[in-house]
Scaffold this motif. Structure first.
Motif, PDB file in Angstrom:
ATOM      1  N   THR A   1       0.918  -0.742  -0.188  1.00 36.90           N
ATOM      2  CA  THR A   1      -0.615  -0.021   0.061  1.00 36.90           C
ATOM      3  C   THR A   1       0.851   0.959   0.124  1.00 36.90           C
ATOM      4  O   THR A   1       2.001   1.818   0.933  1.00 36.90           O
ATOM      5  CB  THR A   1      -1.406   0.155   0.821  1.00 36.90           C
ATOM      6  N   ILE A   2       0.711   2.447  -1.194  1.00 37.35           N
ATOM      7  CA  ILE A   2       1.182   2.910  -0.831  1.00 37.35           C
ATOM      8  C   ILE A   2       0.502   4.596  -0.864  1.00 37.35           C
ATOM      9  O   ILE A   2      -0.652   4.403  -1.620  1.00 37.35           O
ATOM     10  CB  ILE A   2       1.976   3.456  -2.031  1.00 37.35           C
ATOM     11  N   THR A   3       0.243   5.364   0.208  1.00 34.97           N
ATOM     12  CA  THR A   3      -0.321   6.628   0.744  1.00 34.97           C
ATOM     13  C   THR A   3       0.176   7.436   0.297  1.00 34.97           C
ATOM     14  O   THR A   3       1.898   7.822   0.209  1.00 34.97           O
ATOM     15  CB  THR A   3      -0.203   6.526   2.126  1.00 34.97           C
ATOM     16  N   THR A   4       0.147   8.311  -1.244  1.00 35.25           N
ATOM     17  CA  THR A   4       1.232   9.643  -1.234  1.00 35.25           C
ATOM     18  C   THR A   4      -0.337  10.889  -0.907  1.00 35.25           C
ATOM     19  O   THR A   4      -0.821  11.215  -0.964  1.00 35.25           O
ATOM     20  CB  THR A   4       0.048   9.700  -3.080  1.00 35.25           C
ATOM     21  N   PHE A   5       0.708  11.999  -0.070  1.00 33.30           N
ATOM     22  CA  PHE A   5       0.422  13.644   0.390  1.00 33.30           C
ATOM     23  C   PHE A   5       1.642  14.055  -0.292  1.00 33.30           C
ATOM     24  O   PHE A   5       1.909  14.710   0.023  1.00 33.30           O
ATOM     25  CB  PHE A   5       0.897  13.515   1.973  1.00 33.30           C
ATOM     26  N   PRO A   6       0.569  15.022  -1.269  1.00 28.72           N
ATOM     27  CA  PRO A   6       0.418  15.992  -2.321  1.00 28.72           C
ATOM     28  C   PRO A   6       1.580  17.267  -1.731  1.00 28.72           C
ATOM     29  O   PRO A   6       0.303  17.464  -0.789  1.00 28.72           O
ATOM     30  CB  PRO A   6       0.215  16.469  -3.396  1.00 28.72           C
ATOM     31  N   GLY A   7       2.177  17.893  -1.092  1.00 26.91           N
ATOM     32  CA  GLY A   7       2.470  18.861  -0.116  1.00 26.91           C
ATOM     33  C   GLY A   7       1.578  20.089  -0.525  1.00 26.91           C
ATOM     34  O   GLY A   7       1.345  20.916   1.035  1.00 26.91           O
ATOM     35  N   ARG A   8       1.104  20.833  -1.607  1.00 26.82           N
ATOM     36  CA  ARG A   8      -0.238  21.899  -1.458  1.00 26.82           C
ATOM     37  C   ARG A   8      -1.365  21.301  -2.144  1.00 26.82           C
ATOM     38  O   ARG A   8      -2.109  21.462  -3.917  1.00 26.82           O
ATOM     39  CB  ARG A   8       0.348  22.572  -2.214  1.00 26.82           C
ATOM     40  N   SER A   9      -1.492  20.560  -1.224  1.00 22.27           N
ATOM     41  CA  SER A   9      -3.100  19.418  -2.006  1.00 22.27           C
ATOM     42  C   SER A   9      -4.013  19.074  -0.710  1.00 22.27           C
ATOM     43  O   SER A   9      -3.339  18.476   0.005  1.00 22.27           O
ATOM     44  CB  SER A   9      -2.972  19.148  -2.797  1.00 22.27           C
ATOM     45  N   ASP A  10      -5.091  19.407  -1.052  1.00 19.90           N
ATOM     46  CA  ASP A  10      -5.674  18.165  -0.621  1.00 19.90           C
ATOM     47  C   ASP A  10      -6.029  17.244  -0.540  1.00 19.90           C
ATOM     48  O   ASP A  10      -7.171  16.637   0.141  1.00 19.90           O
ATOM     49  CB  ASP A  10      -6.795  19.492  -0.181  1.00 19.90           C
ATOM     50  N   GLN A  11      -5.552  17.061  -1.660  1.00 18.54           N
ATOM     51  CA  GLN A  11      -6.196  15.560  -2.364  1.00 18.54           C
ATOM     52  C   GLN A  11      -5.255  14.152  -1.430  1.00 18.54           C
ATOM     53  O   GLN A  11      -3.617  14.396  -1.135  1.00 18.54           O
ATOM     54  CB  GLN A  11      -5.753  15.511  -3.562  1.00 18.54           C
ATOM     55  N   THR A  12      -5.520  13.185  -1.165  1.00 16.88           N
ATOM     56  CA  THR A  12      -4.542  11.191  -0.769  1.00 16.88           C
ATOM     57  C   THR A  12      -4.821  10.421  -1.336  1.00 16.88           C
ATOM     58  O   THR A  12      -6.426  10.746  -1.775  1.00 16.88           O
ATOM     59  CB  THR A  12      -4.771  11.495   0.971  1.00 16.88           C
ATOM     60  N   THR A  13      -4.159   9.960  -1.850  1.00 16.47           N
ATOM     61  CA  THR A  13      -4.246   8.792  -2.949  1.00 16.47           C
ATOM     62  C   THR A  13      -3.726   8.166  -1.810  1.00 16.47           C
ATOM     63  O   THR A  13      -2.502   8.062  -1.976  1.00 16.47           O
ATOM     64  CB  THR A  13      -3.426   9.147  -5.211  1.00 16.47           C
TER      65      THR A  13
END
Length: 158
Positions: free
Chosen positions: A119-131
């Motif tokens: 499982t890879i959880t991605t948190f972009p720095g300037r975004s309210d989206q998590t993938t």
């Protein structure tokens, strides 16, 4: 907890790995990608993708099959097992696995890796989206490395 043997120790016992010497761990097939925005959870359409995972016991490299140049490298920070809920029970079980992070270009990624899934959880720095990307160990028929060049977790005796 008695079954939680550090993954790094298992790798060291099985193979004489040196830092920087990456060995094939497993191939994983993408099963789902999900985008989380606020309280909304949206499935992302996917195509069949095979991820190849390599490790040297300190770092984990993940790449899409056939594209080794586009790999992500994760630093292992925890290798004492992964907790999972036992079906029809209230307690957690610890299974062999590790956790690692990657912080590149302002994007933080968290990797949860076991023999069965990734499982890879991605948190972009300037975004309210998590993938959240979820993959399971591939079945027979996918490209395999040469014998003797495979890192794995040995079976654990209860």
């Amino acid at each position: 907890m008695k079954h939680a043997i550090p993954i790094i120790g298992l790798l060291v016992l099985e193979l004489p790995l040196h830092a920087g010497e990456f060995r094939h761990f497993a191939d994983f097939i993408l099963k789902s990608r999900t985008k989380i925005v606020g309280t909304e959870v949206k499935p992302i359409p996917i195509k069949p993708v095979v991820f190849q995972v390599f490790t040297d016991g300190v770092k984990v490299r993940v790449s899409v099959e056939g594209n080794a140049d586009g790999r992500s490298t994760f630093d292992i920070y925890r290798s004492d097992g992964i907790a999972r809920k036992i079906p029809d029970a209230t307690k957690l079980d610890i299974m062999p696995g590790l956790q690692a992070t990657s912080n590149s270009g302002g994007v933080l990624r968290h990797l949860r890796l076991t023999r069965e899934s990734m499982t890879i959880t991605t948190f972009p720095g300037r975004s309210d989206q998590t993938t959240v990307t979820y993959a399971v160990t591939s079945s027979a028929g996918t490209k395999r490395p040469e014998p003797g060049n495979t890192a794995s977790f040995p079976p654990i005796n209860p």
